[in-house]
Write a protein that holds these residues in place. Structure first.
Motif, PDB file in Angstrom:
ATOM      1  N   UNK A 314       0.853  -1.184   0.000  1.00  0.00           N
ATOM      2  CA  UNK A 314       0.000   0.000   0.000  1.00  0.00           C
ATOM      3  C   UNK A 314       0.896   1.244   0.000  1.00  0.00           C
ATOM      4  N   UNK A 315       0.449   2.268  -0.723  1.00  0.00           N
ATOM      5  CA  UNK A 315       1.172   3.540  -0.807  1.00  0.00           C
ATOM      6  C   UNK A 315       0.250   4.662  -0.323  1.00  0.00           C
ATOM      7  N   UNK A 316       0.822   5.577   0.458  1.00  0.00           N
ATOM      8  CA  UNK A 316       0.088   6.767   0.889  1.00  0.00           C
ATOM      9  C   UNK A 316       0.618   7.968   0.107  1.00  0.00           C
ATOM     10  N   UNK A 317      -0.274   8.615  -0.639  1.00  0.00           N
ATOM     11  CA  UNK A 317       0.109   9.824  -1.388  1.00  0.00           C
ATOM     12  C   UNK A 317      -0.401  11.036  -0.617  1.00  0.00           C
ATOM     13  N   UNK A 343      -4.970   6.657  -0.267  1.00  0.00           N
ATOM     14  CA  UNK A 343      -4.438   5.323   0.016  1.00  0.00           C
ATOM     15  C   UNK A 343      -4.623   4.464  -1.231  1.00  0.00           C
ATOM     16  N   UNK A 344      -3.517   3.956  -1.762  1.00  0.00           N
ATOM     17  CA  UNK A 344      -3.554   3.153  -2.986  1.00  0.00           C
ATOM     18  C   UNK A 344      -2.921   1.799  -2.716  1.00  0.00           C
ATOM     19  N   UNK A 345      -3.468   0.787  -3.366  1.00  0.00           N
ATOM     20  CA  UNK A 345      -2.930  -0.573  -3.234  1.00  0.00           C
ATOM     21  C   UNK A 345      -2.493  -1.069  -4.596  1.00  0.00           C
ATOM     22  N   UNK A 346      -1.404  -1.835  -4.600  1.00  0.00           N
ATOM     23  CA  UNK A 346      -0.908  -2.414  -5.846  1.00  0.00           C
ATOM     24  C   UNK A 346      -1.705  -3.664  -6.183  1.00  0.00           C
ATOM     25  N   UNK A 347      -2.134  -3.756  -7.452  1.00  0.00           N
ATOM     26  CA  UNK A 347      -2.825  -4.944  -7.927  1.00  0.00           C
ATOM     27  C   UNK A 347      -1.806  -5.939  -8.478  1.00  0.00           C
ATOM     28  N   UNK A 348      -2.281  -7.076  -8.878  1.00  0.00           N
ATOM     29  CA  UNK A 348      -1.381  -8.125  -9.371  1.00  0.00           C
ATOM     30  C   UNK A 348      -0.656  -7.712 -10.646  1.00  0.00           C
ATOM     31  N   UNK A 349      -1.243  -6.779 -11.412  1.00  0.00           N
ATOM     32  CA  UNK A 349      -0.595  -6.308 -12.642  1.00  0.00           C
ATOM     33  C   UNK A 349       0.319  -5.117 -12.398  1.00  0.00           C
ATOM     34  N   UNK A 350       0.632  -4.849 -11.120  1.00  0.00           N
ATOM     35  CA  UNK A 350       1.530  -3.766 -10.693  1.00  0.00           C
ATOM     36  C   UNK A 350       0.909  -2.382 -10.812  1.00  0.00           C
ATOM     37  N   UNK A 351      -0.323  -2.275 -11.273  1.00  0.00           N
ATOM     38  CA  UNK A 351      -1.008  -0.980 -11.285  1.00  0.00           C
ATOM     39  C   UNK A 351      -1.521  -0.677  -9.877  1.00  0.00           C
TER      40      UNK A 351
END
Length: 458
Positions: A314-317, A343-351
């Motif tokens: 997870x990334x916090x911007x 708050x963003x999470x990485x999916x299996x396709x790296x997006x």
């Protein structure tokens, strides 16, 4: 000279653009600075007084005999400076010239004492810098002292030699003092040099009116032009000029610098426009205690666990859309930020997919200090970070459940970022090689005062 003219033209074009705003600063140079200048100024003054003396025409041998005359040394045992109310500075110096006359059969060495008195006017230059000019200059010579204690020198010759030397010094010394002052003006011109505020922002100071000079100090009213990516930033209009109260700071300080609320507001606005407060917070994926992942978040928000059954980072911007607010109260400075946190999470396709966003209010204590010629700051969080949900792609969010996690993963990276940014420091008004020494910082209602000694690094 062409470069100086181009710089002057550029400044005359730039200053009216921001002239309506008043990010005000007052620099007050007190009597103590004159004592320091008197000490460090002796050596440059001695060099300036080391002039060339032309040959003396010796008639004692029945004809004209050119005789070489050389100033071997100049010593200035006393240099005293005083403020002249409403005008500038008075210089009083005592100097001793060691002179050698190369006459046959034995050279003549003598010491010629002199008192030099000069008045210097301090005014505002056309490009917003202080300008010093000599308005009057007088010399008073005493009787020369012969060093070899011999009686071989005819008294009449000694009188003629002294007259020759005095005539030369009378014509050259005041010109040398004027040249010395011109060199000082070049140095004072570095006041308007661009100084960094952040990676892409700069500040430039300039005088806005003639200096106020009393018998105790000289005071300069200074404004600032702020630049972002090389372009001046137009600031909100504030028609209230900053006035530094008479009795602030510490007794005996060389410089008393007053920084207005406007200067703080304008500098923070500049940093916000530059995006300097923005940051991305990521966890250390290989760390066992990494809390920035969907598994930890899924324990607090069930929909996150449903959408991300696998353990994903997870990334916090953190983005700051509004201008930071600094509040100056007696002995207390605070800074309030109202960033948005996505708050963003990485999916299996790296997006990365947005999970939710929060509006935040962060109150910070602000401690101010000075290093060399920069005002620096450090922060610490006051109380809890306030959260409200701005948007969500994971259903309902209970802020009290995510509060502890956000505090844990957000506060330290934020403070590290802010303290690194504020640690760069904002350049204070100064000229090249001049540093603030043992400064004290005082926070007052609506302004900050710095009391400091000064040190010129050759």
């Amino acid at each position: 000279m062409a470069q100086v003219c181009r710089l002057a033209l550029l400044l005359m074009l730039l200053l009216p653009v921001v002239g309506a705003s008043v990010p005000g600063t007052v620099v007050r140079l007190n009597k103590a600075v004159l004592s320091y200048v008197s000490e460090v100024g002796k050596a440059p003054l001695q060099r300036a007084l080391q002039v060339t003396v032309p040959h003396f025409l010796d008639r004692s041998g029945g004809g004209l005999q050119p005789t070489r005359v050389q100033i071997l040394d100049v010593q200035v045992p006393r240099l005293h400076l005083n403020f002249i109310d409403g005008f500038g500075i008075r210089l009083l110096a005592a100097a001793n010239f060691t002179v050698k006359v190369f006459r046959a059969p034995e050279p003549l060495e003598l010491i010629l004492p002199m008192v030099l008195l000069a008045d210097a006017r301090v005014a505002q230059g056309s490009i917003g810098t202080p300008v010093v000019s000599i308005s009057s200059c007088f010399q008073l010579f005493s009787k020369a002292i012969v060093l070899d204690d011999s009686d071989s020198t005819p008294p009449a010759l000694l009188v003629l030699v002294q007259q020759h030397i005095k005539a030369v010094l009378h014509n050259k010394l005041c010109l040398s003092i004027s040249n010395l002052v011109q060199g000082l003006n070049v140095h004072l011109g570095t006041l308007i040099g661009l100084k960094p505020v952040g990676p892409e922002s700069q500040i430039r100071y300039f005088m806005i009116n003639a200096p106020n000079i009393t018998k105790n100090y000289i005071s300069l009213d200074i404004n600032a032009v702020l630049f972002l990516l090389g372009k001046p930033v137009v600031l909100p209009v504030n028609a209230t000029p900053f006035v530094l109260p008479e009795h602030v700071g510490t007794n005996g300080a060389m410089a008393t610098v007053g920084l207005s609320q406007d200067l703080f507001d304008s500098t923070l606005l500049l940093l916000q426009k530059a995006g300097a407060f923005n940051l991305d917070i990521t966890g250390q994926l290989k760390s066992d205690d990494n809390l920035l992942n969907t598994s930890v978040l899924g324990q607090l928000i069930p929909e996150v666990a449903r959408q991300f059954p696998e353990h994903m980072p997870v990334v916090l911007k953190v983005r700051l859309g509004g201008t930071p607010v600094v509040t100056l109260r007696t002995n207390n400075a605070t800074l309030q930020l109202q960033p948005s946190l996505e708050v963003l999470a990485a999916a299996s396709n790296s997006a990365f997919h947005s999970l939710f966003s929060l509006n935040m209010t962060v109150n910070l204590s602000l401690q101010l200090s000075v290093s060399k010629a920069k005002l620096q700051g450090t922060t610490s969080v006051m109380g809890d970070v306030q959260l409200t949900v701005a948007s969500s792609n994971v259903g309902s969010i209970e802020t009290d459940k995510v509060q502890a996690l956000i505090d844990t993963v957000f506060e330290k990276p934020l403070l590290d970022h802010l303290n690194a940014l504020l640690g760069i420091g904002v350049a204070l008004p100064n000229v090249v090689n001049l540093h603030y020494v043992t400064p004290e910082v005082f926070v007052h209602e609506g302004y900050v005062v710095i009391s400091s000694r000064l040190f010129y690094q050759r």
